[in-house]
Design an enzyme around this catalytic site. Structure first.
Site, PDB file in Angstrom:
ATOM      1  CG  PHE A 169     -44.392 109.861  71.925  1.00 31.89           C
ATOM      2  CD1 PHE A 169     -44.671 111.140  72.378  1.00 31.89           C
ATOM      3  CD2 PHE A 169     -44.254 109.664  70.557  1.00 31.89           C
ATOM      4  CE1 PHE A 169     -44.802 112.209  71.491  1.00 31.89           C
ATOM      5  CE2 PHE A 169     -44.381 110.723  69.665  1.00 31.89           C
ATOM      6  CZ  PHE A 169     -44.655 111.999  70.129  1.00 31.89           C
ATOM      7  CG  ASP A 223     -47.094 103.418  68.465  1.00 36.38           C
ATOM      8  OD1 ASP A 223     -46.260 103.245  67.551  1.00 36.38           O
ATOM      9  OD2 ASP A 223     -47.375 104.540  68.923  1.00 36.38           O
ATOM     10  CE  LYS A 268     -40.299 108.268  65.206  1.00 39.61           C
ATOM     11  NZ  LYS A 268     -41.362 108.160  66.211  1.00 39.61           N
TER      12      LYS A 268
HETATM   13  C1  LIG Z   1     -42.600 108.855  66.481  1.00 44.69           C
HETATM   14  C2  LIG Z   1     -43.683 108.075  67.112  1.00 44.69           C
HETATM   15  C3  LIG Z   1     -45.039 108.405  66.911  1.00 44.69           C
HETATM   16  C4  LIG Z   1     -45.480 109.610  66.130  1.00 44.69           C
HETATM   17  O1  LIG Z   1     -45.079 109.589  64.811  1.00 44.69           O
HETATM   18  P1  LIG Z   1     -45.128 110.953  63.943  1.00 44.69           P
HETATM   19  O2  LIG Z   1     -44.736 110.502  62.569  1.00 44.69           O
HETATM   20  O3  LIG Z   1     -44.169 111.918  64.557  1.00 44.69           O
HETATM   21  O4  LIG Z   1     -46.528 111.451  63.998  1.00 44.69           O
HETATM   22  C5  LIG Z   1     -45.994 107.587  67.498  1.00 44.69           C
HETATM   23  N1  LIG Z   1     -45.641 106.521  68.228  1.00 44.69           N
HETATM   24  C6  LIG Z   1     -44.362 106.178  68.438  1.00 44.69           C
HETATM   25  C7  LIG Z   1     -44.042 104.962  69.252  1.00 44.69           C
HETATM   26  C8  LIG Z   1     -43.344 106.952  67.913  1.00 44.69           C
HETATM   27  O5  LIG Z   1     -42.064 106.630  68.165  1.00 44.69           O
END
Ligand SMILES: *Cc1c(COP(=O)(O)O)cnc(C)c1O
Length: 388
Positions: free
Chosen positions: A123, A210, A240
């Site tokens: 994701f 990420d 986050k």
């Molecule tokens: C939450 C998340 C995103 C996206 O972040 P947003 O602030 O919602 O755009 C991308 N990568 C990972 C691994 C995430 O957990």
């Protein structure tokens, strides 16, 4: 707009690991606003920083110098083992910056269709490029045409990556989560990240991690890549927990990746504004001062041991796994109704990937609060599995 199917509750205030709804009912939060409020709700250090900065200066734009942004960038780069930082306002934006950086890196090398390797089950966000990078058809469906320039490989599979390396000279980068979050708290083999690092070195690719969900001490280290040996990425994305709820994202880069962006190549109106940067400074101060990486590791072990003892032999429980305070109990059946059942008992949990109970509690939990979460989740799962 109807983009969310929301649970029937709305919170009026919070403190630490607790939230209160508008009727005054109390809830123990084992999700932290999806790994955002690592310091819990209304942490005094963050609240004071926000209030103080709001009284001084909130926004000026990146047409001018922003001292607090430079200071935060230097500090974050130092902690992460990186050289340079670009600030945006969310995770998806941080990944967009990383993807643009990777493409530019490729074009600078004369690669016409720079291609980024991504994995199944990943994701990376909801913008058009990041939903394309995401390895989940549900996120993509209806938003075709997807973006060009991605190839997908199975997760936690170095051989698959080697095969792709042999067949595709247009690859410029690999983008992965060090632990898949939305995908169900999937922890790769110990050698996976170092294997990616080695392949990236051999092929002159950028290794992009990420760490949006895993970063900022969530897994028991500042960043999850630090659990592996020789897995320092070239590019890393954060969001986050970086602002404990104040929107801020960051794309960090080192070495050859750090100098790829030149003036005019990327930007953001809000990105790195004084308010968000002051909040992030307070977050880093607090994580450091209270040694919350070690605390997350300790709490994670306590909770994982608690779940393993109590649910390890339960029929219907497929696997219990965790790294620091990213914890998962995978069941053999869909279980999204557990979120509502937990809510009725005053507990906030999440279900992801249909069958995985996901816990991302705040790092400031007391031992008693950690035990209360284990008790509550244990009761919910045993009664769920026995009535199905
Ligand atoms: C939450 C998340 C995103 C996206 O972040 P947003 O602030 O919602 O755009 C991308 N990568 C990972 C691994 C995430 O957990």
């Amino acid at each position: 707009m109807a983009t969310y199917s929301r649970l029937p509750v709305s919170f009026a205030r919070g403190a630490g690991a607790w939230l209160w709804d508008s009727a005054g009912n109390k809830y123990l939060d084992a999700l932290s606003g999806i790994a955002v409020c690592g310091l819990g709700h209304a942490h005094p250090a963050v609240s004071e920083a926000i209030c103080a900065q709001a009284g001084e200066l909130v926004h000026t734009s990146n047409l001018y110098g922003i001292d607090i942004q430079s200071a935060l960038g230097e500090r974050l780069a130092h902690i992460a083992g990186m050289d340079k930082v670009f600030f945006g306002n969310s995770g998806a934006e941080a990944n967009e910056a990383a993807l643009k950086l990777a493409r530019l890196y490729g074009h600078n090398k004369g690669i016409e269709v720079p291609t980024v390797v991504v994995t199944e089950g990943s994701f990376h966000g909801r913008t058009i490029a990041t939903l394309t990078a995401t390895g989940n058809r549900k996120v993509q469906a209806g938003f075709e045409p997807l973006v060009q320039g991605f190839v997908r490989v199975p997760w936690n599979d170095i051989e698959a990556l080697e095969k792709v390396a042999a067949n595709n000279p247009s690859i410029v980068a690999v983008l992965v989560e060090p632990v898949q979050g939305e995908g169900g708290i999937r922890i790769p083999d110990a050698a996976y990240l170092s294997g990616i690092r080695a392949l990236c070195d051999q092929n002159d690719w950028l290794m992009i991690l990420d760490e949006i969900q895993t970063g900022m001490c969530r897994t028991g280290k500042w960043f999850a890549y630090q659990h592996a040996t020789d897995a320092t990425p070239d590019v890393m994305t954060l969001a986050k927990a970086l602002g404990n709820g104040v929107p801020i994202g960051a794309c960090l880069a080192r070495g050859k990746a750090a100098g790829v962006f030149e003036p005019g190549k990327h930007g953001s109106t809000f990105g790195g504004n004084p308010l968000a940067c002051r909040a992030a400074q307070a977050v880093i101060d607090t994580l450091e001062r209270e040694n919350l990486a070690a605390r997350a590791a300790q709490l994670g072990e306590r909770m994982l041991a608690g779940f393993t003892t109590r649910l390890g032999a339960t029929a219907g429980v497929v696997e219990i796994r965790g790294l620091g305070l990213m914890l998962a109990i995978e069941l053999d059946r869909p279980c999204s109704e557990l979120m509502q059942q937990a809510l009725q008992k005053g507990l906030l949990i999440n279900v992801t990937a249909e069958r995985v109970v996901r816990l991302l509690p705040p790092l400031v939990l007391s031992d008693d609060e950690a035990d209360a979460i284990v008790d509550g989740v244990f009761e919910l799962i045993t009664s769920f599995l026995s009535t199905e």
